[in-house]
Enzyme design. Structure first.
Site, mmCIF file in Angstrom:
data_model
loop_
_atom_site.group_PDB
_atom_site.id
_atom_site.type_symbol
_atom_site.label_atom_id
_atom_site.label_comp_id
_atom_site.label_asym_id
_atom_site.label_seq_id
_atom_site.Cartn_x
_atom_site.Cartn_y
_atom_site.Cartn_z
ATOM 1 N N GLU A 1 -10.066 -10.053 11.804
ATOM 2 C CA GLU A 1 -10.040 -8.932 12.761
ATOM 3 C C GLU A 1 -11.259 -9.137 13.669
ATOM 4 O OE1 GLU A 1 -10.806 -5.083 10.960
ATOM 5 O OE2 GLU A 1 -10.137 -3.978 12.742
ATOM 6 N N ASP B 1 -2.705 1.089 11.763
ATOM 7 C CA ASP B 1 -4.079 0.978 11.244
ATOM 8 C C ASP B 1 -4.679 2.364 10.938
ATOM 9 O OD1 ASP B 1 -6.196 -0.484 10.285
ATOM 10 O OD2 ASP B 1 -6.983 -1.098 12.231
#
Ligand code: ADE
Ligand code: ZN
Length: 386
Positions: free
Chosen positions: A246, A324
């Site tokens: 990420e 998310d």
């Protein structure tokens, strides 16, 4: 856990006559073979139609932190109810703090928000609100992450967390027809010993969660730090996933695969910096649970129009779209799909189908459930043909 709500007979009946059916069942080649023949007339699906299709289609959500679904209004309600002082004067002041510069700046606000969760009812209320919202987006299966250490560190019992989430999950299955699974995440900024103690504390509730994951601050906390706890989880028959790539480098994705032996990579968007890794992810059909709005809010990409999902799909990767932390990043899963496709005109109807289909292929459910949902997905696409 109950069976999902899809009725295969209804799905079959709703398939228009004359449209050749897809082979039923998960297609192990889907992620590898973008040129696969499909009976759907993808080129003739118009753009407005496609956006509606994305909203209407059944989908699985595989990357959602349940604490990240806590909306500001519920944070303030729970704070009032539990007598928790917040460092924000109002809902609006809290919302104004949602201007993040990177992952850590978000996590600081996210952990402050989670501090209002005290009782089993609070965890139930938070999860129930998400399940209702997910069902509205035609999510038929969701695998929710939860961060027990965020709560046990404040003196909340593991049983309170898991029982509250499980109660909401069972209600979602019976009242909304939603299939729900729980994945326990370890906070990577804490020690492996803390993670081992957390897994041990959760084992009395082993039947209520299906896997473990790894989240929180990525930089400086490589997956290798958690080798023993992931080995122990594997011995317990749990599924394994980890956030990697990420903010962290491709080496973290490799370590998640080789050291932790994960079955999915959460995010993984930085894999493109390592072409050999991309080839491996494609070859192994390793799913990436990508979260477009999150990536923009946390400045991984400068805008949705700069997101690398088109490149990941072109490389043959098994990409899925997820929310998310929807309460913090400006949208739930359908917002992620629609805004992504609005921002990237090069994404096609075929890409839309692949992303949705991948969500079922990458889910931790049996082949029968995958087949039922795939049938429903095909019906929705076929019914939208001009
Ligand atoms: N916890 C909640 N959201 C997260 C994210 N996007 N990355 C790492 N940890 C998280
Ligand atoms: Zn995440």
């Amino acid at each position: 856990m109950q069976k999902p709500r899809i009725d295969s007979r209804r799905a079959r009946e709703s398939f228009p006559a004359g449209v050749r059916r897809l082979k039923v069942g998960p297609n192990p080649d889907l992620c590898l073979d973008p040129a696969m023949t499909l009976p759907i007339d993808f080129p003739h699906i118009s753009r407005p139609h496609l956006l509606q299709l994305l909203r209407d289609a059944p989908k699985a959500e595989l990357h959602i932190h349940i604490e990240g679904s806590l909306e500001p209004e519920l944070i303030f309600e729970l704070a009032r109810r539990n007598g928790v002082a917040l460092p924000y004067a109002s809902v609006d002041a809290l919302r104004q703090a949602y201007a993040f510069t990177n992952l850590q700046s978000f996590l600081d606000v996210y952990y402050a928000g989670a501090s209002v969760l005290i009782t089993e009812d609070d965890f139930d209320a938070m999860a129930w609100a998400y399940f209702r919202r997910a069902a509205h987006d035609n999510v038929v299966h969701t695998e929710i992450f939860f961060d027990p250490q965020t709560h046990t560190a404040r003196g909340i019992d593991m049983g309170v967390v898991i029982r509250g989430l499980d109660r909401a999950a069972r209600r979602a299955e019976s009242e909304l027809g939603l299939s729900v699974r729980l994945i326990l995440c370890f906070l990577r900024h804490l020690s492996e010993d803390d993670a081992l103690a957390t897994l041990a504390a959760a084992m009395p509730y082993r039947d209520r969660f299906i896997g473990v994951g790894l989240d929180s601050s990525e930089m400086g906390h490589p997956p290798g730090k958690f080798e023993r706890v992931f080995a122990r989880a594997r011995e317990a028959g749990l599924h394994l996933v980890a956030h990697a790539g990420e903010e962290g480098p491709p080496a973290y994705i490799r370590a998640a695969l080789d050291v932790l032996k994960v079955q999915r990579i959460d995010h993984g968007v930085r894999c493109v910096e390592d072409p050999e890794l991309v080839a491996r992810l494609a070859r192994e059909r390793m799913p990436l649970t990508v979260c477009p709005l999150s990536n923009v809010k946390l400045r991984v990409f400068d805008g949705l129009d700069r997101h690398n999902i088109p490149a990941l799909l072109a490389a043959g990767l098994c990409v899925t779209v997820n929310s998310d932390d929807p309460a913090y990043f400006g949208g739930y899963v359908n917002d992620n799909f629609v805004q992504l496709f609005e921002s990237l005109p090069q994404l096609t109807a075929r890409d839309a189908y692949a992303l949705l289909r991948n969500s079922f292929d990458a889910a931790f459910v049996d082949d029968e459930d995958k087949a039922l949902w795939t049938e429903e997905l095909d019906s929705v696409f076929a019914a939208h043909e001009p």
